[in-house]
Design a protein around this motif. Structure first.
Motif, mmCIF file in Angstrom:
data_model
loop_
_atom_site.group_PDB
_atom_site.id
_atom_site.type_symbol
_atom_site.label_atom_id
_atom_site.label_comp_id
_atom_site.label_asym_id
_atom_site.label_seq_id
_atom_site.Cartn_x
_atom_site.Cartn_y
_atom_site.Cartn_z
ATOM 1 N N LEU A 155 19.972 -73.924 -34.278
ATOM 2 C CA LEU A 155 19.430 -74.087 -33.077
ATOM 3 C C LEU A 155 17.883 -73.678 -32.952
ATOM 4 N N LYS A 156 17.776 -72.398 -33.212
ATOM 5 C CA LYS A 156 16.310 -71.867 -33.138
ATOM 6 C C LYS A 156 15.393 -72.493 -34.205
ATOM 7 N N GLN A 157 15.883 -72.768 -35.407
ATOM 8 C CA GLN A 157 15.142 -73.614 -36.411
ATOM 9 C C GLN A 157 14.852 -75.116 -35.769
ATOM 10 N N ALA A 158 15.798 -75.548 -35.243
ATOM 11 C CA ALA A 158 15.584 -76.929 -34.813
ATOM 12 C C ALA A 158 14.335 -77.164 -33.749
ATOM 13 N N ILE A 159 14.617 -76.145 -32.860
ATOM 14 C CA ILE A 159 13.696 -76.062 -31.414
ATOM 15 C C ILE A 159 12.438 -75.838 -32.124
ATOM 16 N N ARG A 160 12.342 -74.697 -33.037
ATOM 17 C CA ARG A 160 10.910 -74.566 -33.589
ATOM 18 C C ARG A 160 10.309 -75.738 -34.226
ATOM 19 N N ARG A 220 6.271 -80.341 -34.010
ATOM 20 C CA ARG A 220 6.084 -81.810 -34.003
ATOM 21 C C ARG A 220 5.532 -82.025 -32.344
ATOM 22 N N HIS A 221 6.028 -81.527 -31.595
ATOM 23 C CA HIS A 221 5.606 -81.961 -30.143
ATOM 24 C C HIS A 221 4.204 -81.562 -29.886
ATOM 25 N N PHE A 222 3.852 -80.376 -30.383
ATOM 26 C CA PHE A 222 2.464 -79.974 -30.085
ATOM 27 C C PHE A 222 1.310 -80.618 -31.050
ATOM 28 N N LYS A 239 1.384 -70.338 -33.862
ATOM 29 C CA LYS A 239 2.341 -69.917 -32.427
ATOM 30 C C LYS A 239 1.840 -71.255 -31.639
ATOM 31 N N TYR A 240 3.039 -71.697 -31.127
ATOM 32 C CA TYR A 240 2.941 -72.793 -30.208
ATOM 33 C C TYR A 240 3.608 -72.387 -28.910
ATOM 34 N N GLN A 241 2.947 -72.966 -27.701
ATOM 35 C CA GLN A 241 3.609 -72.483 -26.484
ATOM 36 C C GLN A 241 5.000 -73.036 -26.346
ATOM 37 N N GLN A 242 5.623 -72.292 -25.722
ATOM 38 C CA GLN A 242 7.109 -72.383 -25.331
ATOM 39 C C GLN A 242 7.181 -72.875 -23.815
ATOM 40 N N LEU A 243 8.002 -74.119 -23.701
ATOM 41 C CA LEU A 243 7.985 -74.601 -22.594
ATOM 42 C C LEU A 243 9.317 -74.768 -22.252
ATOM 43 N N GLU A 244 9.877 -73.780 -21.251
ATOM 44 C CA GLU A 244 11.345 -73.499 -21.178
ATOM 45 C C GLU A 244 12.048 -74.917 -20.708
ATOM 46 N N ASN A 245 11.589 -75.579 -19.623
ATOM 47 C CA ASN A 245 12.248 -76.823 -19.411
ATOM 48 C C ASN A 245 12.331 -77.863 -20.270
ATOM 49 N N LEU A 246 11.267 -78.010 -21.069
ATOM 50 C CA LEU A 246 11.409 -79.009 -22.240
ATOM 51 C C LEU A 246 12.263 -78.731 -23.272
ATOM 52 N N GLU A 247 12.206 -77.485 -23.742
ATOM 53 C CA GLU A 247 12.893 -76.996 -24.848
ATOM 54 C C GLU A 247 14.490 -76.916 -24.426
ATOM 55 N N CYS A 248 14.718 -76.733 -23.392
ATOM 56 C CA CYS A 248 16.324 -76.610 -22.708
ATOM 57 C C CYS A 248 16.874 -77.978 -22.825
ATOM 58 N N GLY A 249 16.014 -79.042 -22.738
ATOM 59 C CA GLY A 249 16.400 -80.501 -22.881
ATOM 60 C C GLY A 249 16.757 -80.481 -24.347
ATOM 61 N N TRP A 250 15.763 -80.178 -25.027
ATOM 62 C CA TRP A 250 15.927 -80.256 -26.602
ATOM 63 C C TRP A 250 17.342 -79.662 -26.885
ATOM 64 N N LYS A 251 17.429 -78.157 -26.500
ATOM 65 C CA LYS A 251 18.481 -77.818 -26.869
ATOM 66 C C LYS A 251 19.849 -78.208 -26.351
ATOM 67 N N TRP A 252 19.901 -78.764 -25.280
ATOM 68 C CA TRP A 252 20.973 -79.656 -24.458
ATOM 69 C C TRP A 252 21.309 -80.975 -25.585
ATOM 70 N N TYR A 267 20.234 -81.125 -28.653
ATOM 71 C CA TYR A 267 20.940 -80.599 -29.895
ATOM 72 C C TYR A 267 22.485 -80.380 -29.681
ATOM 73 N N LEU A 268 22.892 -79.720 -28.983
ATOM 74 C CA LEU A 268 24.150 -79.328 -28.761
ATOM 75 C C LEU A 268 25.098 -80.633 -28.607
ATOM 76 N N VAL A 269 24.690 -81.435 -27.770
ATOM 77 C CA VAL A 269 25.615 -82.563 -27.479
ATOM 78 C C VAL A 269 25.577 -83.661 -28.834
ATOM 79 N N LYS A 270 24.449 -83.639 -29.583
ATOM 80 C CA LYS A 270 24.628 -84.326 -30.828
ATOM 81 C C LYS A 270 25.462 -83.709 -31.711
#
Length: 151
Positions: A70-75, A80-82, A2-15, A17-20
């Motif tokens: 999206l969930k898989q990409a963020i996971r 990788r981040h941690f 398990k890795y800590q979820q960082l909402e702001n950082l992950e929202c940037g990743w989601k954004w 991903y979606l834009v890409k």
């Protein structure tokens, strides 16, 4: 693990991903009408620096087919981040010619290990072989000296 979820950082990743995905031509919205989809995408583009807005956009507009991806990409991104924070878990990349990768892959399969483990094994074997070769050479030299001194 398990890795800590960082909402702001992950929202940037989601954004990102979606834009890409949108730039690659994939449909990222649940809207069938193209004008609605365009409006939703434009709204997403304006949310780059608004993490909570990105989450709202996802719940209101994102295509259900993208949800799992999206969930898989963020996971994966989170892992990788941690892992990059610590030297022993940080991944390094190397470029290999295809034929080299193929040989290494075959050797790894023979050994029943990962490519990294195979590289480590082969390097240590080469080192041991080199050390043994030096020892044999030194023994030969010493033996030659002993034999030449006796005469």
């Amino acid at each position: 693990m398990k890795y800590q979820q960082l909402e702001n950082l992950e929202c940037g990743w989601k954004w990102n991903y979606l834009v890409k995905k949108w730039k690659e031509g994939e449909s990222i919205t649940c809207h069938i009408d193209s004008s609605e989809a365009d409006v939703a995408v434009q709204a997403l583009l304006k949310l780059e620096h608004q993490p909570t807005g990105v989450l709202e956009w996802i719940s209101d507009n994102m295509s259900p087919e993208l949800d799992n991806k999206l969930k898989q990409a963020i996971r994966a991104k989170r892992k990788r981040h941690f892992n990059a924070e610590q030297v022993h878990t940080k991944k390094k990349s190397i470029d290999l010619d295809y034929r080299v990768w193929e040989k290494l892959s075959q050797r790894a399969n023979e050994l029943g290990c990962t490519l990294s483990d195979a590289i480590e094994y082969l390097v240590s074997e080469a080192s041991r072989s080199e050390q043994a070769s030096k020892t044999v050479t030194n023994l030969k030299e010493d033996l030659s000296k002993l034999l030449s001194d006796d005469k």
